[in-house]
Structure formats: C-alpha cells, structure tokens
Scaffold this motif. Structure first.
Motif, short mmCIF file in Angstrom:
data_model
loop_
_atom_site.label_atom_id
_atom_site.label_comp_id
_atom_site.label_asym_id
_atom_site.label_seq_id
_atom_site.Cartn_x
_atom_site.Cartn_y
_atom_site.Cartn_z
N HIS A 1 0.81 -1.21 0.00
CA HIS A 1 0.00 0.00 0.00
C HIS A 1 0.85 1.27 0.00
O HIS A 1 0.64 2.18 -0.82
N CYS A 2 1.81 1.35 0.90
CA CYS A 2 2.59 2.58 1.05
C CYS A 2 3.47 2.84 -0.16
O CYS A 2 3.58 3.99 -0.63
N LEU A 3 4.13 1.81 -0.66
CA LEU A 3 4.99 1.99 -1.82
C LEU A 3 4.17 2.35 -3.06
O LEU A 3 4.62 3.13 -3.92
N THR A 4 2.95 1.82 -3.15
CA THR A 4 2.06 2.20 -4.25
C THR A 4 1.71 3.68 -4.17
O THR A 4 1.70 4.40 -5.18
N TYR A 5 1.43 4.17 -2.96
CA TYR A 5 1.15 5.59 -2.78
C TYR A 5 2.40 6.44 -3.08
O TYR A 5 2.28 7.57 -3.55
N HIS A 6 3.56 5.90 -2.76
CA HIS A 6 4.81 6.59 -3.10
C HIS A 6 4.87 6.86 -4.61
O HIS A 6 5.25 7.95 -5.03
N LEU A 7 4.47 5.88 -5.40
CA LEU A 7 4.41 6.08 -6.85
C LEU A 7 3.35 7.11 -7.22
O LEU A 7 3.49 7.84 -8.21
N GLY A 8 2.27 7.15 -6.42
CA GLY A 8 1.20 8.10 -6.70
C GLY A 8 1.63 9.55 -6.57
O GLY A 8 0.95 10.45 -7.07
N GLY A 9 2.75 9.79 -5.92
CA GLY A 9 3.26 11.15 -5.78
C GLY A 9 4.11 11.59 -6.94
O GLY A 9 4.71 12.68 -6.88
N GLY A 10 4.18 10.76 -8.00
CA GLY A 10 5.00 11.12 -9.15
C GLY A 10 6.47 11.18 -8.78
O GLY A 10 6.94 10.47 -7.89
N GLN A 11 7.22 12.03 -9.46
CA GLN A 11 8.65 12.13 -9.20
C GLN A 11 8.95 12.64 -7.80
O GLN A 11 10.03 12.40 -7.26
N GLY A 12 7.98 13.31 -7.21
CA GLY A 12 8.18 13.78 -5.83
C GLY A 12 7.93 12.71 -4.79
O GLY A 12 8.21 12.92 -3.61
N GLY A 13 7.38 11.56 -5.21
CA GLY A 13 7.20 10.44 -4.32
C GLY A 13 6.23 10.72 -3.18
O GLY A 13 5.34 11.57 -3.26
N MET A 14 6.41 10.00 -2.09
CA MET A 14 5.50 10.10 -0.94
C MET A 14 5.47 11.52 -0.36
O MET A 14 4.42 11.99 0.09
N ALA A 15 6.61 12.20 -0.37
CA ALA A 15 6.64 13.55 0.19
C ALA A 15 5.66 14.47 -0.55
O ALA A 15 4.89 15.22 0.07
N HIS A 16 5.65 14.38 -1.88
CA HIS A 16 4.73 15.22 -2.66
C HIS A 16 3.28 14.79 -2.43
O HIS A 16 2.38 15.63 -2.30
#
Length: 622
Positions: free
Chosen positions: A536-551
């Motif tokens: 779940h978390c790593l998938t959301y990390h991708l959802g942030g685009g190049q900015g990753g989870m932080a974005h």
C-alpha cells in the motif's frame, strides 16, 4: 550460580604441547576421535584446532578442518563443532637491531582470510580473538586489530555462525562490547573469558568477577584458566553463573605428574559441576544441529538452530493448524500433530490428501513427503520429541491460557512455543506462565499458511528478544516474509488493515451504496493488483510522481479531512448479514468452497511465480 552447565572441551590447541603429552591429538582422525571421547564423557561443544600431521604445529589448512568436520558429522556423535578462527595472527618480531625483520615462524594474514575454513564448513560456532596480546616470554605478538575484528565479526554474522568472543584482558572485553554496540554481533554471541595466558589476564578470581560484571545481561559466557588452575576454574565459572571449558589445549595433566586425556578432563569437570548441585546439559539431551543461546544468567539452554529445525509440533489441526502442517511438510520437516477434537486425525489426513497437489505445484524441498506426518493422542506424547511448537487452537483466551500453562510445565525449556492467534496479545495469553514465559511468542500467519508467504511475529512483555529473533529466523528459513512487530497491537498489522477495509465495505452495503460484487471488483481489479506487487505505502509513493511520498502527503493533506472512511463499524443487523451472504453467493455463481479455494490457490501460485521470475530477471530484491 549456573544450574544448567554446558561443558566445552578444547581438544588440542596449537601450542607446543604434542611432545609433552602423547594424548594431544594431531591427525584429523585423532582429533575427531578425541572429540567423540569428550562427548561421551559429557561435553556438548568441541573447540577444535588442526595441526600439520608432519610438523605437529598449528595449521590453517582447510582440508584438515574439513576432514575433522566430516568425521564428526558422519559419526553418531552430536557434539557441537566450534572451530577456531584465531590462526593467522602470529607475528614474531625480529631481533633488537632489526625488529621489522620478522622471523620465519610469522603467520600473519588479514581478518577475512582467517575465516576461509569457516565460510566453507560453516560450523555451529567459531571463535574470534578480540584483541592483540603479547604471547609468552619471547617476541611473539598475536595481532588482531580493531579493523580486522570488525570485518571478521560482520562476516561471521552474515554466515549465520555463532561467534565465541575470546577475551584475554579487559581491553579485549571493552572492544567486544563496542562491536556489540555497533551491531556487528548477533544476539547469541558468546563470551569466553581466558585467564592465565601470559601476558593477558592472570588467573585471579577478583579479576574474573570484574569481567563478569562487565558482561551485558542475558549473555552466555564461559571462563577457563591454564594449567593447574583449569579444574578449579570450572567451579569458579559455574559459581559465577557461567559455563565450563576444559581440555588438552589448556592443561595436560589430570593431577600432578598424571597426564590426562580429554575424556578424563571432561569427566572430572562433570563431577565438579554435579557435586556443586548443578546439571550438565549434554548429559540430558541431544545437541546435534544446535547453537548455544542465553536466556538469562541463571539458566542457559541449548536451542535448535532456527535454520536447521527438522521436527515441528502442530497443536490444533483445523483450517489454520492443518495448513501449517502442510507448510512444514512441504519444507521437508517431520510434523507431529495433536488435536483432541472428534475425528481430528481423519480430517487432517483428508485435508493433506486434498491439498497435496497444490503443495507439489509450489515445489517440494528435499525429503518432503506426506509420510512425514504423525498424530499423537496427548500433549505429553508431543512435548519431548519436537524442536518447536506451532499452536493453532480456537480463539478462546481462557482456553489458550490453560493450554500454555500445561505446555510450559511439560515442554523442554529450549523449545519455542508459537501461537497463531489472530487477535490476542501474548502478554494476555501468557499471564499464567511461571516457568519459561520468555519462550512464548505470536507467529500470526495469513490463510492459508501453506501458500501465503507472510507472517507477523510479536512477543509479549515477558517474551525475550532472542525468541522473537529466533522465530523470525525460523519462519524466514521456511520461505516466509516476516514482519517483526516492535509493540503489541490488537489484530497485529494485516488484520487491522483488513478490518478497516471490511468495515467500510459493510457500511457501503448497509447504506445500499453499492453491491458486494462491486466492492470485490473494485479491489480485485483496482488497488488489489497493485498491492500484490508493492503493497500500500509503496504504491502511494508512486502516486506522488517524481516527488514520491513527500509530494503525495503535501498534495493530499487536506483530503485526510474528507469523509472518505467510516472506521466505526455499522450495526450488524440481520438484513446486512443477509445482504452480505447473498452477495457472496451470487459472486460464487454456484462454485463450492473447495472449488473457490482451488481457484484462489492456483491464481496465487501463478501471481507469486510471475513476481519471482520477473524480480529474479531484473535483480530486484523486495
């Protein structure tokens, strides 16, 4: 005082002793036979050097170590093999006018080169000499620098070999504790306090007590002294809570003028220990494929190496327990099962027969067979013949407490007892335990354990960290992906996440917002596909685009305030129950539970095989 004593026999060493006592073994066959003699007398561990058969001097030859190990492993002797890794540190300084002209007796190699035989033979234990020291009244210096030691300790830990830290003075101990602080030592690292070796620590009881007081809690240690102090030190060590080392490496005599054998020295040590009112563990149980671990200073035991367990007890053989039995059978282990329920044996055998084709699709380890399953009719019959127990009885707290109290009284203390509970905390289940609460731990699987490779490990307030680590290592050795929880949490990790999703689904059906079929479609063909790959978390990390989870967190922070979830469960009315049941039956479209199980298992195998193949090709480790 230590009530359960492990005796190590230091078989031969590398010193100039062969011509002083003909019983010092030289050739590999002699060394192996002497270790067997020591084992018959009561030793659990053999500390072994090898010698050049022609010169009789200490050697680093791997072929000599290999022959000794092969002979011991092929024999009926189950003594634990402890190979020295101290050879290769001898530096003979040159004469006064040219000290850098090292004498030809010098044998100095790097820290990793001293481990070549350990890498190849992987004994249960190997030593690490924890510092440089002047040896004797000449120009010999034993060299073991901090850099060498750090490299060696890290490599031994990687190999999974238990390290025995040889301590020749307090500075050695100081640095060993520093390596422990740096994480270079495994939790089961052992300490050997060596006294009377010129010019390290002299054989003085006050100095021994001081070093013992420096050791961390829950440390397994042994102390010995050279020559005539060897046997008195057996008593001193046990009295202070340690173990015992004797043998011809450290002492050649049984009494003044009477040359000893290793067997005689061990026999004398056994008499000392037993006359003090303690027990010698090697006389009570087998030791093969075991490593030494500490539970506390008052009681030290021998626990099976988690990567070499061969016989598992399964208590409770329903859906979860039966699936565990299948998993362990697939791993090539023997399984001893117990369940007092009616027709439990027949049900388990039928389950094994029905699911074995799936087990074969997953791939069998060497020796895997349905014939490795046996059924006993009492807990007592199971207790003394298995190396670990997996409990999977019904979820009733009082019943589990009663069961664990009974097991605690009849199962040997070195056997770890794991509960498959899906919700109870180990602290609550273990409240009634008196003898060995430290060896009870939760190992929560996902159904079915023979197929789904995830498992959560969580200890209670009285579970030792060593047992948590042991359990995780045991599961990992059986191809499980393990999450070691830092704190107890109702429902653990996976169940809590599932429960949040489940409650939201119930709200949707209760409010006529969508059908059961649409809920499952949303998962199976939406996020579920991504979750099978990255969670779940790593998938959301991708959802942030190049900015990753932080974005993602910055961008969607306000969305956390939106009414997208209803974590409080709705009232489970009869109408909601009927709607859920009807929706599931409609989705099943006439398929039986067995047919759905087969579909699930076949698809899961294909998914896992595809993931494994792809990641292997790309060199991805996740």
């Amino acid at each position: 005082m230590n009530q359960d004593v492990i005796i190590t026999c230091a078989i031969n060493g590398a010193g100039d002793t062969a011509d002083k006592n003909p019983n010092v073994p030289i050739a590999p066959e002699q060394i192996a036979n002497s270790a067997i003699e020591a084992w018959n007398a009561g030793a659990a561990i053999a500390h072994i050097h090898v010698r050049d058969p022609e010169t009789k001097q200490g050697s680093r030859r791997v072929d000599l170590y290999a022959e000794v190990c092969e002979r011991l492993r092929a024999s009926e002797c189950d003594i634990v093999i402890n190979l020295t890794a101290g050879m290769g540190g001898d530096l003979y300084v040159g004469p006064e006018d040219n000290p850098t002209a090292f004498c030809p007796e010098t044998d100095l190699v790097g820290g990793l080169e001293r481990l070549v035989h350990i890498e190849e033979l992987k004994p249960e234990i190997c030593t690490l000499d924890c510092g440089s020291v002047n040896f004797g009244d000449n120009n010999l210096v034993y060299i073991s620098t901090p850099d060498m030691l750090r490299l060696g300790a890290a490599r031994i830990k990687e190999l999974g070999v238990t390290v025995e830290l040889e301590i020749f003075d307090t500075g050695n101990l100081w640095f060993a504790l520093q390596m422990r602080k740096e994480g270079l030592l495994a939790d089961n690292a052992m300490f050997q306090l060596c006294q009377g070796i010129p010019w390290g620590t002299p054989p003085d009881f006050t100095l021994l007590k001081g070093m013992v007081d420096m050791l961390p809690e829950n440390t397994q240690w042994t102390a010995f002294a050279l020559g005539r102090n060897q046997l008195p030190w057996a008593a001193q060590s046990a009295l202070l809570g340690g173990h015992v080392r004797v043998g011809l490496e450290d002492n050649l005599y049984l009494s003044k003028g009477v040359l000893a054998t290793n067997g005689q020295l061990v026999e004398r040590a056994v008499n000392i220990v037993e006359n003090m009112g303690a027990r010698v563990l090697a006389l009570l149980k087998p030791a093969k494929n075991l490593v030494c671990v500490a539970r506390n200073r008052r009681e030290v035991m021998m626990r099976p190496n988690p990567t070499k367990v061969s016989k598992v007890g399964v208590i409770g053989t329903g859906v979860i327990g039966g699936a565990w039995a299948l998993h362990f059978l697939r791993m090539g282990m023997e399984v001893v099962a117990y369940d007092p329920g009616p027709n439990a044996k027949e049900k388990l055998l039928k389950m094994v027969d029905n699911i074995w084709p799936t087990i074969e699709k997953l791939g069998l380890r060497e020796g895997a067979s349905k014939n490795n399953l046996s059924f006993v009719d009492s807990l007592a019959a199971l207790a003394n013949q298995v190396e670990v127990i997996q409990e999977s009885t019904p979820e009733r707290l009082d019943a589990k407490q009663q069961l664990f109290a009974e097991l605690d009284g009849i199962v040997p203390p070195e056997v770890v007892i794991i509960s498959s509970t899906s919700g109870f905390a180990m602290t609550d289940m273990g409240k009634v335990l008196d003898a060995h609460p430290e060896r009870f731990v939760v190992g929560h699987p996902f159904n079915p354990p023979y197929l789904v490779p995830f498992c959560e490990v969580c200890g209670g307030e009285r579970t030792s960290q060593e047992v948590v680590d042991w359990t995780a290592a045991f599961y990992e050795a059986t191809e499980k992906q393990v999450a070691k929880m830092d704190k107890e949490l109702p429902g653990f990790i996976g169940n809590r996440l599932q429960e949040a999703l489940w409650r939201e689904a119930l709200h949707m059906v209760a409010n006529n917002e969508c059908s059961v079929e649409d809920i499952d479609k949303a998962i199976a063909y939406g996020p579920g596909l991504r979750w099978a790959i990255m969670g779940h978390c790593l998938t959301y990390h991708l959802g942030g685009g190049q900015g990753g989870m932080a974005h993602l967190l910055d961008h969607f922070e306000d969305a956390l305030e939106e009414p997208w979830t209803r974590l409080k469960a709705p009232k489970l009315t009869q109408e909601l129950k009927d709607d859920m049941v009807a929706g599931c039956l409609a989705q099943a479209n006439g398929a039986s539970i067995d047919e759905l199980v087969q579909e699930r298992d076949d698809c899961l195998i294909l998914i896992m095989q595809t993931l494994e193949q792809y990641r292997a090709e790309k060199g991805i480790k996740r």
